[in-house]
Scaffold this motif. Sequence first.
Motif: not given
Length: 356
Positions: A211, A214-215
């Motif tokens: 995650e 992805d950020q």
Amino acid sequence: MSRPVSVTEVTLSAPGPDEVLVRIEAAGVCHSDLSVVNGSRERPLPMLLGHEAAGRVLDRGTEVTDLEIGDRVVMVFLPRCGQCSGCRTGGKQPCSPGTEANTAGTLFSGGIRLERAGGPVKHHLGVSAFATHAVVDRRSVVRVDDDIPAEVAAVLGCAVLTGGGAVLNAARPGPDDSVAVVGLGGVGMAALITALSLGVKEVIGIDNLEEKLDQALAAGAGASYTPAQASERGIRADYVIEAAGHPRAFEAAIGLTAPGGTMVTVGLPAPDARSTISPLAITAEAKTITGCYLGSAVPERDIPVFAQLWREGKLAVETLISSRIRLDEINEAFDHLDAGRAVRQVIIFDDPGEAG
């Protein structure tokens, strides 16, 4: 899991001659707060935590003449006297009396303005912002214009000052350079968006959590990898910012540094943490390893620079804010931070509608 933090009432004294009373508008939850909770950084207790915040000046001491009632200020955890040997390094070293006050849990003057049940409550890094109001030394705030939203101003005071400072003050990449950031928490993401704001050739995010990768891509990074993926693909960068504060991240960051490149370490590992590196590789590939304590920052100098980058649409500070919470959710926030599930959780305080 973090140890519970109590939310209770404390007594706050009036500001001294060189101090200001601030109504807190927003406060970020940072690993430096968590380190007190989990014991990795020893601090005198009891202590009111919180050091990354913004608010409005409600009152000022008789010696404070350069702030007006109602001014929005960024709280900074690194007060500077401007005269000691540390201050004379231009930000590379912290202020000696400021550090002594922070370590003792007092304001810059040595005073304590917090009390509970008849006993003193220590200040966290001269701020103690997990509260509706704070009394701080004038040197612990930087005024910003009203167009800077409170939650953006708050994050400028620590995450951006530290991570962004590692890029601006220590790395100083040029437009043809590549920058990789290892550890994409609040400080690491701040370093990443600062590198993007400078328009460097390539920005790469490195983290173990999908995650977070992805950020980084969503924020504008050209690529993102786990440390293992980066190693397998032979990824190298001219400047590498280590922001995880972990010995394995330190080792990974050195490996990611291109020959002739520079690795800047801004993460704060546990005091007993140790890394293993190859001196031959450092010598043969002419790599530079440099420490960057608290972004090598001078808040009065650097915060206006970051504020202007935000104003020009170049520094996407809002991307650092993973959630907005209430003060009574602080323990859950620490658990999210401890588990690596958050970048910056920001406590939003209710606006009473008028100053005073």
